[in-house]
Design an enzyme around this catalytic site. Sequence first.
Site, PDB file in Angstrom:
ATOM      1  N   THR A  73      -2.331  11.668  -0.710  1.00 48.29           N
ATOM      2  CA  THR A  73      -2.510  13.113  -0.943  1.00 48.29           C
ATOM      3  C   THR A  73      -2.563  13.854   0.388  1.00 48.29           C
ATOM      4  OG1 THR A  73      -3.678  12.722  -3.015  1.00 48.29           O
ATOM      5  CG2 THR A  73      -4.092  14.836  -1.921  1.00 48.29           C
ATOM      6  N   ASN A 148       5.993   7.870 -10.019  1.00 45.65           N
ATOM      7  CA  ASN A 148       4.777   7.165 -10.426  1.00 45.65           C
ATOM      8  C   ASN A 148       4.634   7.014 -11.934  1.00 45.65           C
ATOM      9  OD1 ASN A 148       4.577   9.995  -9.659  1.00 45.65           O
ATOM     10  ND2 ASN A 148       2.514   9.937 -10.480  1.00 45.65           N
ATOM     11  N   GLN A 178       4.169   4.934  -4.468  1.00 46.79           N
ATOM     12  CA  GLN A 178       4.355   3.974  -5.569  1.00 46.79           C
ATOM     13  C   GLN A 178       5.318   2.858  -5.211  1.00 46.79           C
ATOM     14  OE1 GLN A 178       2.735   3.634  -8.248  1.00 46.79           O
ATOM     15  NE2 GLN A 178       1.604   5.540  -8.255  1.00 46.79           N
ATOM     16  N   ALA A 199      -2.998   3.007   0.338  1.00 44.39           N
ATOM     17  CA  ALA A 199      -3.497   1.623   0.296  1.00 44.39           C
ATOM     18  C   ALA A 199      -3.827   1.147  -1.109  1.00 44.39           C
ATOM     19  CB  ALA A 199      -4.740   1.501   1.189  1.00 44.39           C
ATOM     20  N   HIS A 200      -4.417   2.039  -1.925  1.00 40.65           N
ATOM     21  CA  HIS A 200      -4.912   1.521  -3.205  1.00 40.65           C
ATOM     22  C   HIS A 200      -3.809   1.255  -4.216  1.00 40.65           C
ATOM     23  CE1 HIS A 200      -5.201   5.315  -5.790  1.00 40.65           C
ATOM     24  NE2 HIS A 200      -4.955   5.830  -4.611  1.00 40.65           N
ATOM     25  N   THR A 236     -13.933  10.263  12.289  1.00 36.82           N
ATOM     26  CA  THR A 236     -14.023   8.821  12.548  1.00 36.82           C
ATOM     27  C   THR A 236     -13.163   8.071  11.543  1.00 36.82           C
ATOM     28  OG1 THR A 236     -16.274   9.147  13.334  1.00 36.82           O
ATOM     29  CG2 THR A 236     -15.649   6.888  12.747  1.00 36.82           C
ATOM     30  N   CYS A 324      -4.930  13.858 -16.554  1.00 29.47           N
ATOM     31  CA  CYS A 324      -6.105  14.517 -17.130  1.00 29.47           C
ATOM     32  C   CYS A 324      -6.827  15.289 -16.038  1.00 29.47           C
ATOM     33  CB  CYS A 324      -7.018  13.459 -17.715  1.00 29.47           C
ATOM     34  SG  CYS A 324      -8.187  14.123 -18.864  1.00 29.47           S
TER      35      CYS A 324
HETATM   36  N1  PLP Z   1       2.007  10.152  -4.480  1.00 27.78           N
HETATM   37  C1  PLP Z   1       2.259   9.405  -5.563  1.00 27.78           C
HETATM   38  C2  PLP Z   1       3.669   9.150  -5.956  1.00 27.78           C
HETATM   39  C3  PLP Z   1       1.215   8.849  -6.292  1.00 27.78           C
HETATM   40  O1  PLP Z   1       1.459   8.110  -7.363  1.00 27.78           O
HETATM   41  C4  PLP Z   1      -0.117   9.107  -5.875  1.00 27.78           C
HETATM   42  C5  PLP Z   1      -1.263   8.573  -6.618  1.00 27.78           C
HETATM   43  O2  PLP Z   1      -1.427   8.736  -7.787  1.00 27.78           O
HETATM   44  C6  PLP Z   1      -0.334   9.901  -4.748  1.00 27.78           C
HETATM   45  C7  PLP Z   1       0.758  10.408  -4.073  1.00 27.78           C
HETATM   46  C8  PLP Z   1      -1.724  10.197  -4.244  1.00 27.78           C
HETATM   47  O3  PLP Z   1      -2.230   9.041  -3.645  1.00 27.78           O
HETATM   48  P1  PLP Z   1      -3.721   8.946  -3.076  1.00 27.78           P
HETATM   49  O4  PLP Z   1      -4.560   8.584  -4.251  1.00 27.78           O
HETATM   50  O5  PLP Z   1      -3.664   7.850  -2.055  1.00 27.78           O
HETATM   51  O6  PLP Z   1      -4.087  10.243  -2.483  1.00 27.78           O
END
Ligand code: PLP
Length: 383
Positions: A73, A148, A178, A199-200, A236, A324
């Site tokens: 984001t 996504n 993604q 990362a997640h 940091t 949501c």
């Molecule tokens: N871009 C895409 C294509 C995503 O699927 C997502 C997460 O849902 C994001 C950006 C945002 O990622 P983050 O949760 O690391 O801010």
Amino acid sequence: MGPILDCDANATYAPDQQIQGVILSCLEALGNPSSMHRAGQRSRAAIEEARATVRKVVGAGEHDTVVFTSGATEANNMVVQALAKQGGSLLASQIEHPCVLGPLAQCERKGGKVVLVAPDRDGVVSVDVVRAAITSDTSLVSIMLANNEVGTINPITEIVAAVKAVAPQAIIHADAAQALGKIPCSMADLGVDALTVSAHKVGGLSGVGALILRRGIELPALILGGPQEGKLRGGTENVLGIRVFGEVLSLLVREGDARRERMARVRDLFESSILGELSEVYIHGFDRARLPNTSSVYIAGVRADDLVVAMDLEGILISSGAACSSGKPEPSHVLLAMGYDEDHVRATIRVSFRADSDESDVKRLVASLVKAVSRMRAVSQAA
Ligand code: PLP
């Protein structure tokens, strides 16, 4: 409750045992990387190691910039907001993540010029629609590498060639949040100037991501503060998150194609089973290039939100196409942009498999889905 079958790996999920071990070992050394003492220097070295790993995984050059952020984001905001301030026309697709669309909408509200191109019916942004929308004053083109919700992969290399022919000055950015870990994401092969990763989405911790900028591309910091990250991101560093990200990426490199092939086998088994067992099922983008783990499935006669709840009760996590926000589910902007009506969108689920999902997960998922769908269809027919 039985074992958790987390089939929604496109969202955060519990790190597997190997990564849990990595997290524990990282906890032992978490000095402030800006400190001169040895704990700080250990953290600094670990961050630089993670940075080198990110560079390697995304095919970036030694002199390309890797800015660690709080996630995709922030990375996407950094690119869009910087270019919005510089002027020119900003081009993106209608199926970008809200963290691209949001800053673009803000730019437009402030009088900036924004062009959003539509995907085709399968959720692919074609090179032709991009070509038709580029002008000589285009300053940014931001098209996600893979979507996504549907998992469709966009023809970024061809899009880059089309953009360069008309607007060679434009910065070309791809959100690869993604795509990373599921398909090759080499900046060198794609030809993009900037790439976003998170990362997640690959089994690391949430709250960490990176923006990778080709050498020579300079953007102002979005988060102002200390001189961290080469003055490109104050605050940091998230040492634990960055270290874990680096370790997860190293694991990905070691696993190579085997990971992708395993995910594709599981996904294909799911799709052939569900198509075989249920009538009136449609998989979006079925014949197109897609991520190996994602299925966007329309199932006639059900409400996706009800199915998500029914699966949750069975310990299976899937999602609906609806994002949501503040408790009010809005129909997916992606599927709407693909040309589907609200009823279709509200009957669409997304299943995205983890790298460690296996055949037994698929069998349980399909059995549970078939049972729930049959029950829901019977109830709606009786009503
Ligand atoms: N871009 C895409 C294509 C995503 O699927 C997502 C997460 O849902 C994001 C950006 C945002 O990622 P983050 O949760 O690391 O801010």
